[in-house]
Design an enzyme around this catalytic site. Structure first.
Site, PDB file in Angstrom:
ATOM      1  N   ARG A   8      -4.116  38.240  42.782  1.00  0.00           N
ATOM      2  CA  ARG A   8      -2.937  38.668  42.040  1.00  0.00           C
ATOM      3  C   ARG A   8      -3.376  39.121  40.640  1.00  0.00           C
ATOM      4  O   ARG A   8      -4.299  38.535  40.049  1.00  0.00           O
ATOM      5  CB  ARG A   8      -1.989  37.477  41.931  1.00  0.00           C
ATOM      6  CG  ARG A   8      -0.702  37.682  41.146  1.00  0.00           C
ATOM      7  CD  ARG A   8       0.300  38.421  41.930  1.00  0.00           C
ATOM      8  NE  ARG A   8       1.656  38.256  41.427  1.00  0.00           N
ATOM      9  CZ  ARG A   8       2.646  39.085  41.785  1.00  0.00           C
ATOM     10  NH1 ARG A   8       2.420  40.094  42.605  1.00  0.00           N
ATOM     11  NH2 ARG A   8       3.864  38.893  41.333  1.00  0.00           N
ATOM     12  N   THR A  62       4.179  47.951  47.560  1.00  0.00           N
ATOM     13  CA  THR A  62       3.768  46.841  48.432  1.00  0.00           C
ATOM     14  C   THR A  62       3.533  47.255  49.881  1.00  0.00           C
ATOM     15  O   THR A  62       4.245  48.075  50.443  1.00  0.00           O
ATOM     16  CB  THR A  62       4.775  45.669  48.412  1.00  0.00           C
ATOM     17  OG1 THR A  62       5.111  45.362  47.051  1.00  0.00           O
ATOM     18  CG2 THR A  62       4.206  44.419  49.040  1.00  0.00           C
ATOM     19  N   GLY A 113       8.650  44.569  50.397  1.00  0.00           N
ATOM     20  CA  GLY A 113      10.093  44.610  50.129  1.00  0.00           C
ATOM     21  C   GLY A 113      10.544  43.617  49.078  1.00  0.00           C
ATOM     22  O   GLY A 113      11.661  43.099  49.169  1.00  0.00           O
ATOM     23  N   GLY A 114       9.677  43.314  48.073  1.00  0.00           N
ATOM     24  CA  GLY A 114      10.083  42.376  47.019  1.00  0.00           C
ATOM     25  C   GLY A 114      10.546  41.073  47.649  1.00  0.00           C
ATOM     26  O   GLY A 114       9.936  40.577  48.602  1.00  0.00           O
TER      27      GLY A 114
HETATM   28  N1  GLY Z   1       5.541  42.659  43.285  1.00  0.00           N
HETATM   29  C1  GLY Z   1       6.341  42.068  44.262  1.00  0.00           C
HETATM   30  C2  GLY Z   1       5.957  40.659  44.524  1.00  0.00           C
HETATM   31  O1  GLY Z   1       4.836  40.279  44.261  1.00  0.00           O
HETATM   32  O2  GLY Z   1       6.773  39.904  44.978  1.00  0.00           O
END
Ligand code: GLY
Length: 589
Positions: free
Chosen positions: A114, A391, A483-484
């Site tokens: 991340r 994503t 999809g967030g």
């Molecule tokens: N950027 C979307 C997530 O990491 O949930």
């Protein structure tokens, strides 16, 4: 799936001519209103499968498997390819998470690559005149967090790759250099950001049509990405070092700073991936679920929802108003806990064990009413999700039974829109996943508190949910999506549909999705043909917003005979691929 039997010759690259021919029917099918033909988005194999949300990416991964590569080798090549063909979703300027299960040791590991907040980031960096200015956390240099993708994919290969690193990266380098046929999504995504991209000459030029330079590249045209090819060549030859301390690092910092950012060479030099212990739980006794731990909320929310639901006999109820109501209520409880408790556990205390315990689930389950909804605050104490064009997720099982689930992102479509000239890298806007101001929703309508406030070198809370499932100790399912926050509910629905509602993997993926994240008080539902279920749910007190195609889920499922089915979500026109079964089950160790 003969049309994806690509032959790779590592030093010559991949012949991708077939992808154009094979894509056309899939695209037409996906545009039709009636359900798409499973032949266009599923693949069966006795041996190994890659399911990505782009056919070329699946094909490149399958070609790596065919050369004898492991799921990790294939995962690296597939994700790198996605960065070339779907740069709006992921790439070397982003970051992500993977879960890997090694078949020999039976150990599952979580890889966290991340992005991290720059050292000069601070809690109120987006506050202007007392209010969070969301344009600053979404566009330009200030939105950029330190990228993790180059270090992450290299770490995955170092730990679990079997082919030479150069042979895994080389086909992707050739793809970027020699070109690929553009699919339907890239032109659409470019168009939706046209007003902003037009102001960025190098970005604009990188995606211009070869035929007409004042137009963006169109579907079916060949696109070459020579700048990105240069990055991939250095990556192939030198690994991630040039991205963190060499010439690419300098270009990344320059681009971020010139567009108002605070990213520094120290941030890049100090970036490290983390191998973490995955979250582990059970579902209906026989299923072992492995989920992504902090800094993702995915594993906790998934396990909490499953723990609550296993107290109900969903199979007996069948898919209908009663079972869907229970599923929604479980989602609301878990998302309320997400808002209240979750953040980067390296920085704040998150009561993980408690939240994923069966005892806690029982307390939530007891609150659920079968005949109606609760008041908002009864789910927890503390904005419709936007379309997530960023994503991507890949699910892979290889011939030896190694399982890989990876989700990677630049956050929203084309991330911060900061383009690194000469190197073709698009930098993420992952800083928007922090709570810029308690109570102010981010791009996904998610509300957070101090747990997810910005701090130097902290990671923003994610919803990415790469998930592995064993059944009675054997590989059963790899799942994940984009999809967030709807990633989490997409993953949960894929699990419930396969396990509880006994749907085939293809049906589980095409069936209507539903998403509730507690706040706003709205059920996002893809809807049914006759609208009956919607009406019944409304009678129970749910407010429904019908919308379509808000997420994309890729699964690989192994049946009791050992046949592996890969499904790529037709919502994103994905298509899985398999290499020819070089290895039958009888040969397997
Ligand atoms: N950027 C979307 C997530 O990491 O949930």
């Amino acid at each position: 799936m003969t049309c994806f039997h690509l032959k790779t010759t590592p030093k010559e690259g991949i012949i991708l001519l077939v992808s154009l021919i094979c894509l056309a029917p899939a695209i037409l099918q996906a545009q039709e209103k009636s359900p798409p033909d499973p032949a266009n988005f599923t693949v069966l194999s006795q041996s190994q499968v890659v399911a990505a949300d782009n056919p070329t990416a699946s094909a490149v991964g399958a070609a790596i498997l065919e050369q004898g590569g492991s799921a990790a080798d294939a995962g690296v090549a597939t994700l790198l390819t996605l960065g070339v063909v779907h740069p709006f979703a992921s790439g070397l300027g982003g970051g992500g998470f993977c879960l890997y299960r090694d078949a020999k040791t039976q150990k599952v590991q979580a890889l966290d690559f991340r992005e991290t907040a720059p050292g000069k980031a601070d809690r109120d960096m987006y506050i202007r005149k007392g209010k969070a200015d969301s344009s600053l956390s979404r566009y330009g240099g200030l939105a950029v967090a330190t990228p993790g993708e180059p270090a992450g994919l290299y770490a995955l290969h170092q730990a679990h790759g079997t082919l030479e690193w150069a042979d895994v990266v080389d086909p992707v380098y050739h793809l970027a250099k020699d070109g690929f046929y553009v699919g339907q999504l890239l032109p659409k995504r470019l168009e939706s950001k046209r007003k902003r991209i037009e102001l960025l000459p190098e970005f604009n030029a990188a995606f211009s049509s070869a035929k007409q330079s004042d137009e963006y590249v169109k579907a079916f045209e060949l696109l070459k990405r020579p700048d990105l090819a240069e990055s991939l060549k250095l990556y192939r030859d030198k690994g991630p070092t040039p991205f963190y301390s060499g010439e690419i690092a300098e270009a990344i910092v320059k681009s971020a700073q010139q567009s108002g950012g605070v990213l520094s060479m120290d941030d890049l030099k100090n970036y490290k991936v983390s191998w973490r212990t995955p979250l582990e739980g059970t579902y209906r006794k026989d299923y072992q679920i492995y989920g992504m731990p902090s800094p993702s909320s995915g594993g906790i929310v998934t396990l909490e929802v499953l723990n609550i639901l296993e107290g109900f006999d969903l199979r007996k109820l069948g898919y209908g108003v009663q079972s869907v109501h229970l599923i929604i209520e479980a989602m609301k409880h878990a998302f309320a806990d997400r808002a209240r408790w979750m953040g980067d556990a390296d920085f704040v205390k998150v009561p993980v064990k408690h939240l994923i315990s069966k005892d806690y689930a029982e307390t939530r389950r007891k609150k659920i009413k079968t005949d109606g909804v609760l008041g908002l605050k009864e789910y927890g104490t503390h904005a419709p999700p936007k379309d997530d064009d960023g994503t991507t997720h890949i699910s892979i099982i290889d011939k030896d039974g190694n399982m890989l689930a990876c989700t990677s992102t630049v956050n929203t479509s084309f991330g911060s829109l900061v383009y690194v000239p000469k190197w073709g890298i698009i930098l993420n806007n992952e800083m928007d996943d922090f709570s810029a101001q308690p109570g102010v929703p981010n791009a996904f309508g998610l509300i957070g508190n101090e747990q997810n406030a910005i701090a130097p070198n902290k990671k923003p809370l994610s919803s990415m949910s790469p998930t592995l499932i064993l059944h009675k100790g054997k590989p059963f399912m790899v799942t994940g999506g984009s999809g967030g926050p709807t990633i989490i509910t997409g993953v949960i629905m894929s699990i419930l549909r396969v396990i509880d509602f006994a749907q085939s993997p293809a049906e589980a993926i095409v069936s209507p999705r539903l998403h509730h994240q507690w706040m706003p008080e709205k059920l996002f539902f893809e809807g049914t043909k006759d609208g009956t279920l919607e009406k019944e749910l409304e009678q129970l007190g749910h407010t429904i917003s019908v919308r379509s195609s808000y997420n994309s889920v890729q699964i690989v499922v192994v049946d009791e005979n050992g046949t592996i089915t890969g499904v790529s979500d037709p919502r994103k026109m994905g298509r899985p691929a398999s290499s020819s079964p070089t290895h039958t089950k009888e040969d397997s160790p």
